[in-house]
Design an enzyme around this catalytic site. Structure first.
Site, PDB file in Angstrom:
ATOM      1  N   LYS A  99       0.850  -1.188   0.000  1.00  0.00           N
ATOM      2  CA  LYS A  99       0.000   0.000   0.000  1.00  0.00           C
ATOM      3  C   LYS A  99       0.890   1.243   0.000  1.00  0.00           C
ATOM      4  CE  LYS A  99      -3.899   1.804   2.732  1.00  0.00           C
ATOM      5  NZ  LYS A  99      -4.705   1.526   3.926  1.00  0.00           N
ATOM      6  N   SER A 128      -9.747   1.761   3.144  1.00  0.00           N
ATOM      7  CA  SER A 128      -8.877   2.563   2.317  1.00  0.00           C
ATOM      8  C   SER A 128      -7.915   1.743   1.457  1.00  0.00           C
ATOM      9  CB  SER A 128      -8.052   3.490   3.203  1.00  0.00           C
ATOM     10  OG  SER A 128      -7.216   2.729   4.050  1.00  0.00           O
ATOM     11  N   SER A 178      -8.932  -0.600   7.589  1.00  0.00           N
ATOM     12  CA  SER A 178      -9.387  -0.653   6.205  1.00  0.00           C
ATOM     13  C   SER A 178      -8.733  -1.781   5.411  1.00  0.00           C
ATOM     14  CB  SER A 178      -9.133   0.688   5.550  1.00  0.00           C
ATOM     15  OG  SER A 178      -7.957   1.259   6.018  1.00  0.00           O
TER      16      SER A 178
END
Lengths: 476, 485
Positions: B79, B154, B176
């Site tokens: 990420k 997210s 998330s």
């Protein structure tokens, strides 16, 4: 008829701790490196980095708290103080608001009316900010983060002081405690000790405190004294003319001898303090605290008592020697080597003080080693050198910590104890100065002194004056 | 077996034993990326060249007979809020569009040490603030199952990348992980707070953030988590655990496992199809020998306000460092310091980030601190206590991950409050620091995946892994969207 006013003063003292590394990262705290060389992602606030508490900071803070009779907070936390300024790379300072490490202490100071207790509200740990440098030429501001993350403690007193003398006595007391602990060198000029003065005045006899101001930028005891007197007068003048004192932060300008307002309470920032989620609470165990307590050094009061018991030196000397950790250490270590307390004290009280004053230095900056001073004393005792030579050697030692034996050897300063050689010189001096010889024989003692002086000169100062004296008398 | 069908550990073993070249593993993955990335927008940055270079070096070491880690040659994406040395790390924000860190996040470093090949950085909600990946400054990511739908957030980029047939793993943050995993039909896991070092993770809500794995199955997640779990002296909130051999829990025995179903999680607001799927999953676990019981968890309605108060407060402070002074975006046309701060932050941050900074600044401000922030902390403590009571009775808590399946693109942003309410089942685990795992358990009538969530007590990831693994076996292969490369 003017009213009588009482001044009420509380102090916020920042002390830079003498750790090798910063409070939340492993960078060096050394002073004076090239800009941004003592930095890493943590102390420059790079995203994703995290603070890790330096245990030595905690030890120093707790030790200062113990020395200042504080309660040590067993469950302490760090909080973030949020404000935007470029010297602060995260735009928040990690400090302690809600649960500071030490609380409710006091120190005792000597005043004209005897011993007085000054309360300590709290001591907390925090990080220092970087330094902004304005480049006039390029018209831009540069930032140096070398100081960012240097550990500080802030010592907040109660409003217990009433005049500048008490403030100075309190600061001296703190400085001595902290120096004795080795937690900081506490130099006001270099900023390793900084004091902000909170001051208000009230009519004598009233209970309620007046509105206070906070004075910043005080870099010497002299500046503090002047600022206190100036601010007291300013506030009294305001009150006398029917105006009000505004709660504000003021900056002292020592060259102009006056202060000006920096910011008032109205535009005071909301720091939005909250517990720092990156640092777990600090829990202090009894055993660890006990260890620190046991490791506390002997402080000044106890030292004075011990000196009185152990050393046959005047009280005045004791006062001065214990007034600086460095002096006291030098004294004790030298005495342990040469066992001549009186002579060691004389060197420290006399020549050392003279040279310090001459060079405008603090005792903390003394660089010569106890072994060298002990050697110098021994050489004088054994009459290997005379007093004048000893002073000359000491001055060199004071500057560069030179080994006195080697120096005397290299420079050929040893006293000549060869009586035959001395005899020859004396014969020449007597022959060259018949008038003085005559005067002496007629009872003028002064004339002997002249002859001794002539002999010393001829010997290039390397003779033992006592021996010269004795031989001269015999020969005349 | 095809490369894309292997688990991470199987692929790592094959590369170590030189049955498959590291380069071949990468090629397989990049074939999928090339086919789908243009439509899905899973990545902010792809590092094809760097990845192949690292593969070449790995192969060289292997041919010299040197040791390699368990993930040797396994392509992994991370990420974009995890710092990668020399590879830009943007948090999907204009603010950090050109930010290249000079350090690597500890979790990523552990992956690299295990031999994994980082192929790129996945898209996310800006600074992890959002539940749909639509707040990214670099465009929304689309759900691979239905491209008109969001992938969740997210960590939407990571979840979508895993779901799009690319059989690699995403390492990820916070509350998330589970929701996008659920929306994209993959497995996502958040471990106990403190299990994975947060060093190098660009903070959103520091006391809630935790890095975890996303993968096609429970085994991959367990393997990845085992590798990234570590006590790290650079993170004071990381915990020295001795029980991180998570793959040892990949066994099916769940006879006698006590599973609690919180009634408060199955009330109105939960889509009937989601409810049906999760209850069917419970039934399946019961058939395998688990004991299922309903109970009242309590306090569920307070979780959202407490969570958004705490997370926003911490975020408002964490994001102060983005000011144009040291790195990232700087407004060059500014007149003086304050103007630079204002212009830089006005341009650098998106709507949702600004909303949370304002919310967070407000709840911390003098006069409101006690009423909001302090109260939220108290609620947090009470929620933890409610879970403690529940875990005295149950090994694992089973419920939905989200009230619905993935919403359509554009639906959520016009009503942020509704978007916040969608986090109701996941955020309690963050507030209480608990581990949780999201496992696909069905498809709704539109063909969108539905996930179920298992929550465990602190440090009891192994119970979660065992239950999830048993369920996965009982359920059988989950539908795969799109063709496998």
């Amino acid at each position: 008829m003017g009213k009588q006013y009482e001044t009420v003063i509380g102090l916020e003292v920042h002390v830079e701790l003498a750790t090798k590394t910063k409070i939340f990262c492993g960078c060096s705290t050394a002073f004076g490196g090239a800009p941004n060389t003592h930095t890493c992602p943590v102390c420059t606030g790079m995203p994703g980095t995290l603070p890790v508490l330096n245990k030595q900071v905690l030890e120093y803070a707790v030790s200062v708290g113990l020395a200042a009779n504080c309660e040590i907070t067993r469950y302490s936390k760090f909080d973030r103080k949020n404000y935007f300024y470029p010297d602060n790379p995260q735009n928040y300072q990690i400090s302690q608001l809600y649960l500071p490490i030490c609380q409710n202490g006091y120190v005792e100071i000597e005043t004209e009316d005897g011993v007085k207790r000054i309360g300590i509200h709290e001591i907390h740990m925090e990080e220092d900010a970087g330094k902004l440098i304005h480049d006039e030429w390029e018209d831009c501001t540069l930032v140096d983060y070398n100081r960012s993350g240097v550990p500080l403690i802030e010592i907040v007193s109660e409003p217990d002081m009433r005049n500048a003398q008490e403030v100075i006595a309190y600061l001296e007391k703190l400085r001595l405690l902290i120096q004795y602990l080795g937690a900081s060198d506490c130099k006001l000029q270099e900023g390793s000790m900084r004091a902000d003065v909170n001051l208000s005045v009230r009519e004598a006899g009233t209970e309620r405190l007046g509105t206070r101001t906070e004075m910043k930028n005080l870099n010497s005891f002299r500046a503090i004294t002047r600022a206190i007197e100036g601010e007291r007068e300013r506030q009294i003048e305001l009150l006398e003319s029917g105006e009000e004192v505004v709660q504000e932060t003021r900056r002292w300008d020592d060259t102009k001898g006056c202060s000006y307002a920096m910011r008032s309470k109205e535009d005071a920032q909301d720091y939005r303090y909250f517990p720092d989620p990156d640092l777990p609470p600090v829990r202090i165990e009894e055993a660890w605290l006990e260890k620190l307590r046991a490791a506390l050094p002997e402080f000044r009061t106890e030292k004075i008592e011990r000196y009185r018991r152990e050393y046959d030196i005047p009280d005045y000397d004791i006062e001065i020697l214990t007034g600086s950790k460095r002096l006291a250490d030098l004294f004790e270590e030298t005495v342990s080597l040469c066992r001549e307390p009186k002579k060691v004290s004389n060197w420290l009280m006399g020549e050392t003080m003279r040279l310090l004053k001459e060079k405008g230095m603090e005792p903390e900056e003394l660089a010569f080693s106890p072994a060298h001073l002990a050697a110098l004393i021994e050489m004088t005792d054994k009459k290997e050198i005379n007093g004048t030579v000893a002073k000359e050697v000491f001055e060199v030692m004071f500057e560069t910590d030179t080994d006195p034996r080697r120096y005397v050897e290299e420079k050929g300063l040893k006293t000549v104890n060869d009586t035959a050689a001395l005899q020859k010189i004396l014969e020449k001096v007597i022959a060259d100065n018949p008038q003085s010889v005559e005067d002496y024989r007629n009872g003028k003692q002064k004339a002997l002194g002249f002859l001794v002086g002539q002999t010393m000169k001829a010997m290039q100062g390397k003779a033992d004056p006592a021996l010269v004296n004795q031989m001269l008398r015999e020969m005349l | 077996m095809k490369i894309m069908e292997m688990t991470a550990l199987e692929l790592g073993k094959a590369v170590r034993e030189k049955e498959i070249a590291a380069k071949e593993a990468l090629e397989a993955v990049f074939r999928v990326i090339e086919k789908k990335e243009e439509r899905l927008n899973c990545y902010v940055t792809l590092d094809r060249e760097g990845a192949f270079e690292r593969a070449r070096k790995l192969q060289e070491r292997l041919s010299q007979g040197m040791e390699a880690g368990p993930l040797a040659g396994v392509p992994v994406a991370v990420k974009d809020n995890l710092c990668t040395k020399g590879m830009r790390t943007t948090c999907s924000s204009r603010m950090l569009e050109n930010f290249v860190p000079c350090y690597t996040a500890e979790a990523v470093r552990r992956l690299e040490e295990a031999g994994a090949l980082i192929v790129g950085k996945t898209n996310m909600d800006e600074f992890a603030m959002g539940s749909t990946t639509e707040t990214s400054a670099f465009g929304a990511t689309r759900n691979p199952w239905q491209e008109e739908h969001v992938p969740g957030g997210s960590s939407g980029g990571s979840a979508a990348a895993v779901a799009a047939g690319a059989r690699f793993l995403g390492s990820d943050t916070g509350g998330s992980i589970r929701q996008p995993a659920s929306f994209c039909g993959v497995v996502g896991m958040k471990p106990t707070y403190g299990t994975v070092s947060r060093y190098g993770l660009i903070a959103y809500g520091s006391s809630l953030d935790q890095i975890g794995p996303l993968g096609r199955n429970v085994a991959d997640c367990a393997a990845l988590l085992e590798l990234i779990s570590t006590w790290d002296k650079k993170d004071s909130t990381s915990i020295d655990r001795k029980d991180t051999d998570f793959t040892s829990a990949l066994t099916e025995g769940i006879r006698g496992m006590r599973i609690g179903l919180p009634k408060d999680y199955f009330t109105e607001g939960l889509a009937p199809q989601v409810k049906r799927s999760v209850l069917a999953a419970a039934e399946l676990l019961k058939e395998r020998g688990a004991e299922i019981e309903e109970f009242d968890l309590r306090l569920v309605e307070y979780a959202i306000p407490a969570y958004y108060t705490i997370a926003s407060a911490e975020a408002s402070s964490n994001l102060e460092r983005f000011d144009g002074v040291k790195y990232g975006l700087r407004a060059e046309d500014a007149n003086g310091l304050h103007d630079m701060y204002k212009k830089t932050r006005s341009r650098g941050f998106g709507e949702e980030v600004k909303r949370r900074i304002m919310l967070g600044s407000f709840v911390l401000s003098s006069g409101y601190y006690d009423a909001y922030y302090l109260k939220a902390l108290k609620v947090k403590a009470l929620i933890k206590r409610a879970f403690d009571e529940a875990f005295a009775k149950y090994d694992v808590i089973l419920g939905p991950v989200a009230p619905t399946s993935a919403p359509r693109l554009g639906e959520s942003l016009c009503d942020p409050l509704k978007m916040y309410l969608g986090d109701i089942y996941t955020i309690s685990a963050n507030l209480a620091g608990l581990p949780g795992i999201s496992v696909p358990c069905g498809l709704d009538e539109e063909g969108l995946p539905i996930g179920m969530q298992l929550l465990g007590n602190c440090f009891e990831e192994k119970k979660l892994i065992r239950t999830a693994y048993a369920y996965e076996k009982a359920r059988g292969a989950f539908a795969v969207c799109g063709e496998v490369g």
